[in-house]
Design a protein around this motif. Structure first.
Motif, PDB file in Angstrom:
ATOM      1  N   THR A 120       0.810  -1.219   0.000  1.00 31.74           N
ATOM      2  CA  THR A 120       0.000   0.000   0.000  1.00 31.74           C
ATOM      3  C   THR A 120       0.845   1.272   0.000  1.00 31.74           C
ATOM      4  N   SER A 121       2.161   1.155   0.152  1.00 38.05           N
ATOM      5  CA  SER A 121       3.039   2.326   0.101  1.00 38.05           C
ATOM      6  C   SER A 121       4.421   1.909  -0.393  1.00 38.05           C
ATOM      7  N   TRP A 122       5.159   2.900  -0.881  1.00 40.54           N
ATOM      8  CA  TRP A 122       6.479   2.652  -1.448  1.00 40.54           C
ATOM      9  C   TRP A 122       7.488   3.681  -0.919  1.00 40.54           C
ATOM     10  N   PRO A 123       7.875   3.586   0.348  1.00 43.95           N
ATOM     11  CA  PRO A 123       8.817   4.574   0.913  1.00 43.95           C
ATOM     12  C   PRO A 123      10.197   4.517   0.267  1.00 43.95           C
ATOM     13  N   LYS A 148       7.439   3.014 -12.853  1.00 44.70           N
ATOM     14  CA  LYS A 148       7.813   1.673 -13.316  1.00 44.70           C
ATOM     15  C   LYS A 148       7.750   0.660 -12.171  1.00 44.70           C
ATOM     16  N   LYS A 149       8.317   1.030 -11.006  1.00 47.63           N
ATOM     17  CA  LYS A 149       8.348   0.133  -9.854  1.00 47.63           C
ATOM     18  C   LYS A 149       6.931  -0.151  -9.341  1.00 47.63           C
ATOM     19  N   ILE A 150       6.109   0.872  -9.247  1.00 48.12           N
ATOM     20  CA  ILE A 150       4.744   0.695  -8.749  1.00 48.12           C
ATOM     21  C   ILE A 150       3.943  -0.181  -9.714  1.00 48.12           C
ATOM     22  N   LYS A 151       4.086   0.042 -11.019  1.00 47.76           N
ATOM     23  CA  LYS A 151       3.370  -0.768 -12.018  1.00 47.76           C
ATOM     24  C   LYS A 151       3.812  -2.228 -11.971  1.00 47.76           C
ATOM     25  N   GLU A 152       5.092  -2.482 -11.633  1.00 55.14           N
ATOM     26  CA  GLU A 152       5.570  -3.863 -11.500  1.00 55.14           C
ATOM     27  C   GLU A 152       4.845  -4.578 -10.359  1.00 55.14           C
ATOM     28  N   GLU A 153       4.600  -3.845  -9.280  1.00 57.23           N
ATOM     29  CA  GLU A 153       4.011  -4.440  -8.089  1.00 57.23           C
ATOM     30  C   GLU A 153       2.493  -4.332  -8.034  1.00 57.23           C
ATOM     31  N   MET A 154       1.936  -3.383  -8.784  1.00 52.40           N
ATOM     32  CA  MET A 154       0.485  -3.160  -8.782  1.00 52.40           C
ATOM     33  C   MET A 154       0.068  -2.763 -10.197  1.00 52.40           C
ATOM     34  N   THR A 155      -0.116  -3.756 -11.040  1.00 54.27           N
ATOM     35  CA  THR A 155      -0.377  -3.498 -12.459  1.00 54.27           C
ATOM     36  C   THR A 155      -1.637  -2.685 -12.706  1.00 54.27           C
ATOM     37  N   GLU A 156      -2.616  -2.786 -11.816  1.00 59.36           N
ATOM     38  CA  GLU A 156      -3.887  -2.068 -12.004  1.00 59.36           C
ATOM     39  C   GLU A 156      -3.853  -0.631 -11.480  1.00 59.36           C
ATOM     40  N   ALA A 157      -2.710  -0.164 -11.021  1.00 56.50           N
ATOM     41  CA  ALA A 157      -2.602   1.168 -10.418  1.00 56.50           C
ATOM     42  C   ALA A 157      -2.889   2.282 -11.417  1.00 56.50           C
ATOM     43  N   VAL A 171      -2.508   5.808  -7.071  1.00 55.43           N
ATOM     44  CA  VAL A 171      -1.264   6.087  -6.353  1.00 55.43           C
ATOM     45  C   VAL A 171      -0.768   7.433  -6.850  1.00 55.43           C
ATOM     46  N   ARG A 172      -0.588   8.352  -5.937  1.00 57.07           N
ATOM     47  CA  ARG A 172      -0.076   9.675  -6.299  1.00 57.07           C
ATOM     48  C   ARG A 172       1.413   9.747  -5.992  1.00 57.07           C
ATOM     49  N   ILE A 173       2.150  10.310  -6.944  1.00 50.49           N
ATOM     50  CA  ILE A 173       3.594  10.493  -6.785  1.00 50.49           C
ATOM     51  C   ILE A 173       3.845  11.994  -6.764  1.00 50.49           C
ATOM     52  N   TYR A 174       4.230  12.514  -5.596  1.00 49.18           N
ATOM     53  CA  TYR A 174       4.520  13.944  -5.449  1.00 49.18           C
ATOM     54  C   TYR A 174       5.993  14.179  -5.771  1.00 49.18           C
ATOM     55  N   VAL A 175       6.247  15.122  -6.696  1.00 50.49           N
ATOM     56  CA  VAL A 175       7.618  15.386  -7.128  1.00 50.49           C
ATOM     57  C   VAL A 175       7.985  16.851  -6.913  1.00 50.49           C
ATOM     58  N   ASP A 176       9.294  17.116  -6.895  1.00 49.54           N
ATOM     59  CA  ASP A 176       9.778  18.497  -6.811  1.00 49.54           C
ATOM     60  C   ASP A 176      10.069  19.011  -8.225  1.00 49.54           C
ATOM     61  N   GLN A 177      10.685  20.188  -8.330  1.00 52.40           N
ATOM     62  CA  GLN A 177      10.960  20.797  -9.632  1.00 52.40           C
ATOM     63  C   GLN A 177      11.904  19.956 -10.489  1.00 52.40           C
ATOM     64  N   SER A 178      12.739  19.136  -9.861  1.00 59.16           N
ATOM     65  CA  SER A 178      13.690  18.313 -10.612  1.00 59.16           C
ATOM     66  C   SER A 178      13.139  16.905 -10.887  1.00 59.16           C
ATOM     67  N   ASP A 179      11.825  16.712 -10.707  1.00 57.54           N
ATOM     68  CA  ASP A 179      11.139  15.449 -10.971  1.00 57.54           C
ATOM     69  C   ASP A 179      11.566  14.324 -10.027  1.00 57.54           C
TER      70      ASP A 179
END
Length: 98
Positions: free
Chosen positions: A37-40, A52-61, A81-89
């Motif tokens: 349920t999380s990817w720290p 890529k990593k999240i899709k490997e573990e949760m294809t329906e994400a 699943v939301r991925i929060y990024v900074d200005q440098s991605d």
């Protein structure tokens, strides 16, 4: 102690719960599904690596990359699943289901 209608009452301290609080979403909903349920471990990686990593573990994400300063809704979706990024991605918060 308080007085009400000439009677004294005492407030007893709350008793601790008999069961431990849930540690994860699956435990909360009573599921035995070991789905992550999380990817720290993705904090500090690029959004592409994280997706890529999240899709490997949760294809329906349903993965959403959230740039700095963007607002998001507060509703819960079990496939999102939301991925929060900074200005440098780079990922700046632990991606979680919701």
């Amino acid at each position: 102690m308080t007085e009400k209608d000439g009677q004294r009452s005492t407030n007893r301290p709350l008793e601790p719960p008999n069961e431990a609080l849930p540690w994860c979403y699956n435990q909360l909903v009573g599921s035995n599904n070991p789905k992550k349920t999380s990817w720290p471990e993705l904090v500090g990686t690029t959004s592409e690596e994280a997706k890529k990593k999240i899709k490997e573990e949760m294809t329906e994400a349903d993965i959403q990359v959230i740039p700095p300063g963007y607002f998001v809704t507060a509703d819960f979706r079990s496939q999102r699943v939301r991925i929060y990024v900074d200005q440098s991605d780079k990922v700046i918060r632990t991606p979680i289901i919701g």
